[in-house]
Scaffold this active site. Structure first.
Site, short mmCIF file in Angstrom:
data_model
loop_
_atom_site.label_atom_id
_atom_site.label_comp_id
_atom_site.label_asym_id
_atom_site.label_seq_id
_atom_site.Cartn_x
_atom_site.Cartn_y
_atom_site.Cartn_z
N ASP A 54 -8.13 -5.69 -6.35
CA ASP A 54 -7.85 -4.40 -5.47
C ASP A 54 -8.22 -3.23 -6.20
OD1 ASP A 54 -7.00 -2.81 -3.54
OD2 ASP A 54 -5.12 -2.72 -4.09
N SER A 95 0.84 -1.17 -0.13
CA SER A 95 -0.10 -0.01 -0.02
C SER A 95 0.83 1.19 0.05
CB SER A 95 -1.17 -0.06 1.15
OG SER A 95 -1.97 0.79 1.25
N HIS A 142 -6.11 -6.11 -1.92
CA HIS A 142 -5.20 -5.41 -1.39
C HIS A 142 -4.23 -6.04 -0.55
CE1 HIS A 142 -3.53 -1.37 -1.07
NE2 HIS A 142 -3.46 -1.51 0.32
#
Length: 472
Positions: free
Chosen positions: A393, A183, A449
């Site tokens: 994601d 991320s 994710h």
């Protein structure tokens, strides 16, 4: 060569013997030099305590800043297996999410009290260091409680934390070292690697970024395509220049009730409101980390609204959307767990993400191209680089990272193809991979994710191949 018994050994021979003994003692000291005060002797929630050693304590970046770490030794060969640093993103989110929910040796259970061993833990083949960064995140803190920071300060403090880690654990300074994260780790990882490659005392070998925010522009622009080709837009034509279309995508991603981290997964706890109130904790809960469409007028308005909410109602919790942080929070805030992890009583309660850090954080970089180019051209040694993405994601979608990797204009050495992993019943398609010499871009089929959470065996497989420099 010494002759005779030790008592009649000549003076120079005695000196040689003593030097040999000192060398042995030094080696023993180095082997046993891990800080005993930080060792976790008993971890609540486990039916059986682990056979490997683990440590929890603080890496002192300065007299003022103290970053909490949790270090798990390899279950294989800790003396020779690589040391891997893991950083979760946010900014403002704890790397213990990676430990307890993704690829750590034990995973938190829904009761918030029990841990179960993870058969696909990354510490099966590596010594893994989970660092809570920056100060204010998780159990990390600063003495003055000032938590305004930025990308450059974070990378420097993370580097200083690494230096302190190898000071505390000198026996690992000879091991290969890798930096990994996900991320906003797309910013954390390469900016830290850029510093580490200048330090010859750290045996840096490469980095891996999962679902990383590598480029704001590519991430935002590609999300419009991602939404269109996944049937999320009502538009019948592919005109992605329209501002109204960007607004539509922004609304769909954040306000429609879809799981932004996994398009095809349910939203844990049901469809949330934009701002919720947790009756049990008497807290306002917000879930926008501020990483999508940063320049869009709706996003600017929304971030201002969040800032106003935070300033007027200090008891605000920041939870990633469609996730349940209660189990982790309950476990890590248990007094016995805090004691086991050597957390001082004055340190704040643990939260998955810090609203304070996130709201005060200054994002300095719009993309990581300069950092990657510097790393790819550094010295004669070829470091290993892996950019991997779960393909469902939306927060950091795979198309944006693929566009970013392509923009580096490296020579293609392996054309895009499927990669396989064995699930015990035969080979399965894990996703697709394209290689550019020592840089690979890899997708994970059906993962969101947090790839190791959604596809733990597939994630362990590519992680192992990455560390061992094996073909994907």
């Amino acid at each position: 060569m010494c002759e005779g018994e030790f008592p009649v050994c000549p003076g120079h021979c005695v000196q040689m013997v003593w030097l040999g003994l000192l060398a042995v003692l030094l080696e023993i000291f180095l082997i046993e030099s891990a800080p005993a005060k930080d060792e976790i002797n008993y971890l609540p929630g486990l039916a059986k305590q682990p056979s490997f050693r683990q440590y929890s304590g603080y890496l002192n970046v300065s007299e003022n800043i103290h970053l909490h770490y949790w270090f798990v030794e390899s279950q294989g060969h800790p003396e020779s297996d690589p040391v891997v640093l893991w950083l979760n993103g946010g900014p403002g989110c704890s790397s213990l999410d990676g430990l307890l929910n993704e690829h750590g040796p034990f995973l938190i259970q829904p009761d918030g009290k029990t841990l179960q061993y993870n058969p696909y833990s990354w510490n099966l083949i590596a010594n893994v260091l989970y660092l809570e960064s920056p100060a204010g995140v998780g159990f990390s803190y600063s003495d003055d409680h000032q938590y305004k920071t930025n990308d450059t300060a974070v990378s420097f403090n993370n580097y200083l934390a690494l230096k302190d880690f190898f000071r505390l654990f000198p026996e690992y300074s000879k091991n290969s070292f890798y930096i990994t994260g996900e991320s906003y780790g797309g910013i954390y990882v390469p900016t830290l690697a850029e510093r580490v490659i200048t330090d010859s005392s750290i045996r840096f070998q490469g980095m891996a970024v999962g679902n990383g925010l590598s480029s704001w522009e590519y991430n935002d622009n590609s999300l419009v395509y991602f939404a269109f080709y996944h049937g999320l837009l009502r538009s019948t034509r592919c005109n992605f220049e329209l501002l109204s279309l960007v607004k539509e995508v922004s609304h769909i991603v954040w306000s429609s009730g879809l799981n932004v981290y996994n398009l095809y997964a349910d939203c844990v706890g049901g469809v949330p409101g934009e701002i919720q109130f947790d009756e049990s904790r008497k807290q306002l809960v917000i879930s926008d980390l501020g990483n999508l469409f940063p320049k869009n007028e709706m996003s600017v308005w929304w971030r201002k609204k969040l800032k106003d909410v935070y300033q007027s109602h200090r008891n605000v919790r920041l939870d990633p959307p469609c996730t349940n942080t209660t189990a982790c929070s309950n476990y890590l805030n248990d007094p016995e767990v805090r004691k086991a992890l050597h957390i001082p009583a004055f340190v704040q309660n643990w939260e998955m993400c810090s609203a304070v850090v996130n709201q005060l954080y200054q994002r300095l970089y719009s993309d990581m191209k300069d950092q990657y180019m510097k790393l790819l051209s550094a010295g004669q040694q070829q470091y290993q680089f892996l950019v991997y993405n779960g393909d469902v994601d939306m927060a950091c979608n795979f198309m944006g990272d693929e566009w970013f990797v392509e923009s580096l204009q490296q020579k293609v050495t392996v054309n895009r193809r499927t990669w396989l992993y064995d699930d015990g019943n035969g080979d399965q398609v894990g996703g697709f991979v394209k290689e550019f010499g020592n840089l690979a871009f890899l997708t994970v089929k059906g993962a969101g994710h947090m790839v190791p959470t959604d596809k733990p065996l597939a994630a362990f497989t590519f992680f192992s191949r990455f560390l061992h420099k094996e073909p994907y």
